[in-house]
Design an enzyme around this catalytic site. Structure first.
Site, PDB file in Angstrom:
ATOM      1  N   ARG A  12      -6.999  16.222   1.516  1.00  0.00           N
ATOM      2  CA  ARG A  12      -6.688  17.048   2.696  1.00  0.00           C
ATOM      3  C   ARG A  12      -5.194  16.933   3.012  1.00  0.00           C
ATOM      4  O   ARG A  12      -4.561  17.891   3.450  1.00  0.00           O
ATOM      5  CB  ARG A  12      -7.538  16.645   3.913  1.00  0.00           C
ATOM      6  CG  ARG A  12      -7.562  17.732   5.001  1.00  0.00           C
ATOM      7  CD  ARG A  12      -8.353  17.322   6.243  1.00  0.00           C
ATOM      8  NE  ARG A  12      -9.656  16.821   5.893  1.00  0.00           N
ATOM      9  CZ  ARG A  12     -10.227  15.757   6.468  1.00  0.00           C
ATOM     10  NH1 ARG A  12      -9.617  15.110   7.446  1.00  0.00           N
ATOM     11  NH2 ARG A  12     -11.409  15.343   6.080  1.00  0.00           N
ATOM     12  N   GLU A  68     -16.631   9.558  14.845  1.00  0.00           N
ATOM     13  CA  GLU A  68     -15.845   9.465  13.612  1.00  0.00           C
ATOM     14  C   GLU A  68     -15.634   7.969  13.354  1.00  0.00           C
ATOM     15  O   GLU A  68     -16.343   7.161  13.941  1.00  0.00           O
ATOM     16  CB  GLU A  68     -14.552  10.307  13.703  1.00  0.00           C
ATOM     17  CG  GLU A  68     -13.690  10.023  14.904  1.00  0.00           C
ATOM     18  CD  GLU A  68     -12.754   8.858  14.753  1.00  0.00           C
ATOM     19  OE1 GLU A  68     -11.824   8.942  13.958  1.00  0.00           O
ATOM     20  OE2 GLU A  68     -12.937   7.830  15.467  1.00  0.00           O
ATOM     21  N   ASP A 114     -20.346  18.368  11.374  1.00  0.00           N
ATOM     22  CA  ASP A 114     -21.813  18.356  11.429  1.00  0.00           C
ATOM     23  C   ASP A 114     -22.220  18.060  12.870  1.00  0.00           C
ATOM     24  O   ASP A 114     -21.441  17.508  13.638  1.00  0.00           O
ATOM     25  CB  ASP A 114     -22.395  17.307  10.472  1.00  0.00           C
ATOM     26  CG  ASP A 114     -21.814  15.944  10.714  1.00  0.00           C
ATOM     27  OD1 ASP A 114     -20.686  15.682  10.244  1.00  0.00           O
ATOM     28  OD2 ASP A 114     -22.439  15.134  11.417  1.00  0.00           O
ATOM     29  N   HIS A 131       0.798  -1.237   0.000  1.00  0.00           N
ATOM     30  CA  HIS A 131       0.000   0.000   0.000  1.00  0.00           C
ATOM     31  C   HIS A 131       0.825   1.279   0.000  1.00  0.00           C
ATOM     32  O   HIS A 131       0.290   2.360  -0.212  1.00  0.00           O
ATOM     33  CB  HIS A 131      -0.940   0.003   1.223  1.00  0.00           C
ATOM     34  CG  HIS A 131      -1.664  -1.284   1.383  1.00  0.00           C
ATOM     35  ND1 HIS A 131      -1.301  -2.232   2.308  1.00  0.00           N
ATOM     36  CD2 HIS A 131      -2.689  -1.817   0.679  1.00  0.00           C
ATOM     37  CE1 HIS A 131      -2.093  -3.285   2.200  1.00  0.00           C
ATOM     38  NE2 HIS A 131      -2.932  -3.068   1.211  1.00  0.00           N
TER      39      HIS A 131
END
Ligand SMILES: O=P(O)(O)O[C@H]1O[C@H](CO)[C@@H](O)[C@H]1O
Ligand SMILES: O=c1cc[nH]c(=O)[nH]1
Length: 235
Positions: free
Chosen positions: A25, A180, A205, A6
């Site tokens: 990001r 999260e 949010d 990866h």
């Protein structure tokens, strides 16, 4: 240079690495804050960069979404590439009144509905926690910068769209600040390897009021958490 399925590094990886869920990001953080930036990873478009922040080497790479994704990257970063401080900079849903849009949450500990820690075969339930040293350092940074932070328990959920409408309410009742999807896996992976981890979040949010931010803001606008995380490289 070593590589994994990866991560195929085209540049060095620093001991301190910031891990936003979104690879764009990561690109934003590298382009906005780092000097002498080199891209080290592009496998699966999971962009990773290394540069310096105020003279100290630091890397930043997307982690993907969910505990399986961040945990495999964290494992490789620690065990193959020698990372010692892993700092997630993520978005979260506020779960308590007073945890408002754009507020910064520090994940002191991470509850979860994931079975990730079963792999350790412990005779009980493991409580994934952040590095206290990193929490203290971030709090000092926040005080100096006048940034309000909420420090406490968060929830790393395997499920974003839950079939049970009471799922969130039950965690809210336990005083969990925000939800999260990664930190419990990151904290456990780091603890098992004897290195440090921390999650710093911006509230994108509110599960209390229903207020929310846009996808673009989630990619670039949450700069306070980034500015609190980057100085940790110098610790
Ligand atoms: O903004 P990031 O860091 O991806 O974090 C949050 O956003 C994603 C869900 O939209 C999950 O990964 C969750 O943990
Ligand atoms: O996992 C997440 C992230 C942001 N907001 C949520 O409601 N859940």
């Amino acid at each position: 240079m070593k590589s994994t399925p990866h991560i195929n590094p085209q540049a060095p990886i620093a001991e301190t690495i910031l891990l936003p869920g979104d690879p764009l990001r990561a690109k934003f953080i590298a382009e906005t804050y780092l000097e002498d930036v080199q891209q080290f990873n592009s496998v699966r478009n999971m962009l990773g960069f290394t540069g310096t922040y105020q003279g100290t080497p630091v890397s930043v790479m997307g982690s993907g979404m969910g505990i399986p994704s961040i945990s495999l990257y964290a494992w490789e970063l620690i065990h193959v590439f020698g990372c010692k401080k892993l700092i997630r900079v993520g978005t979260c849903g506020g779960m308590q009144e007073g945890v408002n849009l754009y507020d910064v949450v520090i994940g002191q500990a991470a509850c979860s509905n994931s079975s990730f820690t079963d792999q350790y075969g412990l005779p009980g339930t493991y409580a994934p926690i952040a590095s206290y040293r990193l929490i203290e350092a971030v709090r000092e940074q926040a005080k100096a910068k006048g940034v309000t932070t909420h420090v406490g328990n968060i929830l790393s959920s395997d499920v974003f769209y839950h079939a049970d409408p009471t799922f969130n309410e039950r965690w809210q009742k336990m005083g969990v600040l925000a939800v999260e999807m990664e930190s419990a896996g990151l904290y456990a992976t780091a603890a098992h390897a004897g290195v440090e981890a921390l999650g710093i979040f911006t509230v994108s949010d509110s599960l209390v009021t229903g207020a929310e931010t846009t996808a673009e803001e989630r990619q670039t606008a949450f700069t306070q958490m980034m500015e609190l995380a980057l100085p940790l490289a110098a610790l």
